[in-house]
Structure formats: structure tokens, C-alpha cells
Design an enzyme around this catalytic site. Structure first.
Site, mmCIF file in Angstrom:
data_model
loop_
_atom_site.group_PDB
_atom_site.id
_atom_site.type_symbol
_atom_site.label_atom_id
_atom_site.label_comp_id
_atom_site.label_asym_id
_atom_site.label_seq_id
_atom_site.Cartn_x
_atom_site.Cartn_y
_atom_site.Cartn_z
ATOM 1 C CD GLN A 13 68.469 26.677 28.581
ATOM 2 O OE1 GLN A 13 68.896 25.822 29.348
ATOM 3 N NE2 GLN A 13 67.966 26.386 27.401
ATOM 4 C CB SER A 93 67.593 31.644 23.200
ATOM 5 O OG SER A 93 67.202 30.311 22.960
ATOM 6 C CG LEU A 94 64.179 30.777 28.446
ATOM 7 C CD1 LEU A 94 64.393 31.989 29.329
ATOM 8 C CD2 LEU A 94 62.707 30.482 28.269
ATOM 9 N NE ARG A 118 62.355 27.804 23.172
ATOM 10 C CZ ARG A 118 63.574 28.239 23.475
ATOM 11 N NH1 ARG A 118 64.002 28.153 24.745
ATOM 12 N NH2 ARG A 118 64.376 28.735 22.560
ATOM 13 C CG HIS A 203 69.036 28.705 18.773
ATOM 14 N ND1 HIS A 203 67.765 29.198 18.588
ATOM 15 C CD2 HIS A 203 69.323 28.871 20.090
ATOM 16 C CE1 HIS A 203 67.302 29.644 19.750
ATOM 17 N NE2 HIS A 203 68.233 29.451 20.675
ATOM 18 C CD GLN A 252 63.893 31.432 19.953
ATOM 19 O OE1 GLN A 252 63.881 30.380 20.563
ATOM 20 N NE2 GLN A 252 63.646 32.605 20.519
#
Length: 313
Positions: A13, A93-94, A118, A203, A252
Site C-alpha cells: 500500500q 505487506s500486501l 484482508r 502490523h 503478518q
């Protein structure tokens, strides 16, 4: 190609932008087919939002996550026909979900629906327990960790969320704790502490309420072993087992993204060139700060022209 050992990098992102992927769909039939498949899987015209905006709607986490995955998958759909020796992949991440799709663990429609879910879960978590994030520049990782421990008090928490590169760490947590830690980090020597415009404390432990929902979503998708190792955000180690991958993708949510060490792991695995597959150039830009051995080895492949140039080179 050219006998190079390749590491694939998939953005997260922040790399989304209006118009993303439209040139790929216009030039490459395999990319165009994926945009249509994504629209069908989600039940709305994500491609129209990606290409026409508005930007504030595209930036919403529930839209940005599938948009970034679709763009990355469209680039990979064109690249994978070439003779590329992939030694490892990683995503920020993503982007880790995009990496597992590229590695064959997740079918495209499942991947799109999973990251959309998500995004919904992360947004719900941010509403249930509001949090925020801030970028910290100019401090060593261990100093940031220590100051965060000191600032976490009276039921509020702030933790390192992204170890992006040496001297660039993002912290995440309760609004009060993130506000409290800023001056403490400056006193410890930070050059700058920049608040981020986010919808939650990603996170961090504040995302724990999203874990069960994401676990259920992943269990409902067919998830296989990756065809090439994917370096985990959580452990910065290569993953080759599908069950382990699923477990780590859930973990994660509440764990820091260990990106600096992930890139160093890929170098240790023999990566000679890094391809950023999808929107933007953020991850390529980090390479030179992470390791001198990676400097100049990155190529951003987010546009049709860049992909065509790479394939024809």
C-alpha cells in the site's frame, strides 16, 4: 533472461495511483484478461476505479489492496512467458500475497478476494481500536525498538511495524502512544518523525482482531506450495511450504515487516537482479540503502513500456 538470477519484489500500500495498469491492459491480452477476471471475482468494476479514480476511493485499504495485487499479477502474467530464473520472491505487506500468487500458491480469483477481505478486516480493526503510524528517519532499528518499549505504557502500545531500510522505520500503535513516542524518538536522535495518514495501526498488536477472519479466508482458498521460495515478512526467511505460508500470512497482521533483512536474504540466496513487479518504484528505491551489493540491480516494471523494454532487452 541473460542467465541472471532474479528476485521478484511486489509492492504494498502507498504505491497505488489512478491510471495504474491501464496501459498493460491495452497492450497485452493476458493482462487485459486478468483485469476482467478481477472485476468478475469482486462483483464490481475495480478496473474502472484503478484507471479513472477517484484517488481518495482508490486509496481506501479495501480497494488499494486488490488494486495493487491485480496490477502486479497483470505484469507477472506478461513476464512469466519469458525465460526468467526466479530464485526468490518477496512482497511488502500486501505484496506478499502477490508474491504467493506469482509463485502459484494462490489462484488469481482467490488471491483477489482474499486481499479484499484482508482490507475489510484491517479497516474494521482500525475502527474497533483506533490507531495510527509514523515514519522514523535516522535511527538504528534497536534504538527505535527500545524507545517504543519505553513509550508503551498504561494499556497503550507502540511498536516498530516496518523495518524498511537502515535508518527508515515505521512505528505503529495506539494514537496516544504514537503521539507520545514522537518527541522521545527525536530526543534519541531521529532526524524526523512523520505521522502517516492511515486507517489503523497496521502490523501491530491492534490488528489481532483481524486474525481469525483472515485465517478463515485463507483456509477457504486452495493454497499450494510455492513454485519458488517466498521470503516471509515475519521471519525474513524463505518459505517453500503452503501451510507455513498461510500461518505466516496471518501472523503478518500483527508482526513487523522485516524488509531490510528480507532483501539481504534474497541476496544470500543468489539474487543478481531485482524486478519490482507492479505499481511504483518504492522497493527499487530502497535497495541502495539496504545493501551496497543490491545498488543498481533493481528494475521497476509497472508500465507497459517498461515491461516491453525488459522483455526485448
Amino acid at each position: 533472461m541473460n542467465g541472471e538470477r532474479i528476485a521478484l519484489l511486489f509492492p504494498g500500500q502507498g504505491s497505488q495511483t489512478v491510471g495504474m495498469g491501464q496501459d498493460l491492459a491495452e497492450r497485452f491480452p493476458e493482462a487485459r484478461a486478468l483485469f476482467q477476471e478481477a472485476d468478475d471475482a469482486l462483483g464490481f468494476a475495480l478496473s474502472k476505479l484503478m484507471w479513472e479514480g477517484p484517488a481518495d476511493e482508490l486509496t481506501l485499504t479495501v480497494n488499494a489492496q486488490p488494486a495493487l495485487l491485480v496490477h502486479s499479477a497483470a505484469v507477472w502474467a506478461v513476464l512469466r512467458a519469458a525465460d526468467i530464473d526466479v530464485v526468490a520472491a518477496g512482497g511488502h505487506s500486501l505484496g506478499e500475497f502477490s508474491a504467493y500468487h506469482a509463485a502459484g500458491s494462490l489462484a488469481f480469483a482467490d488471491a483477489v478476494r482474499t486481499v479484499r477481505r484482508r482490507g475489510e478486516l484491517m479497516l474494521e480493526s482500525g475502527t474497533a481500536r483506533p490507531g495510527t503510524m509514523a515514519a522514523v528517519l535516522g535511527l538504528d532499528d534497536d534504538v527505535v525498538e527500545g524507545v517504543c518499549r519505553e513509550a508503551s505504557a498504561e494499556g497503550s502500545v507502540v511498536v516498530p511495524a516496518n523495518f524498511n531500510s537502515p535508518g527508515q522505520v515505521v512505528v505503529s500503535g495506539d494514537v496516544s502512544a504514537v503521539e507520545r513516542v514522537g518527541p522521545m524518538l527525536v530526543s534519541a536522535g531521529a532526524k524526523k518523525v512523520q505521522p502517516l495518514n492511515v486507517s489503523g495501526a497496521f502490523h501491530s498488536p491492534l490488528m489481532a482482531v483481524a486474525e481469525n477472519g483472515l485465517r478463515a479466508q485463507l483456509e477457504g482458498a486452495a493454497f499450494g506450495n510455492p513454485a519458488f521460495p517466498v521470503v516471509s515478512n515475519v521471519t525474513a526467511s524463505p518459505v517453500t511450504d503452503g501451510a507455513e505460508a498461510q500461518r505466516l500470512l496471518v501472523e503478518q497482521l500483527t508482526s513487523p515487516v522485516r524488509w531490510t533483512q528480507s532483501v539481504r536474504t534474497m541476496l544470500q540466496m543468489g539474487a543478481e537482479r531485482f524486478l519490482e513487479v507492479g505499481s511504483g518504484k518504492v522497493l527499487v528505491g530502497m535497495l541502495k540503502r539496504i545493501d551496497a551489493a543490491a545498488n543498481g540491480r533493481g528494475v521497476a516494471l509497472g508500465t507497459a513500456d517498461a515491461v516491453a523494454e525488459y522483455l526485448n532487452g
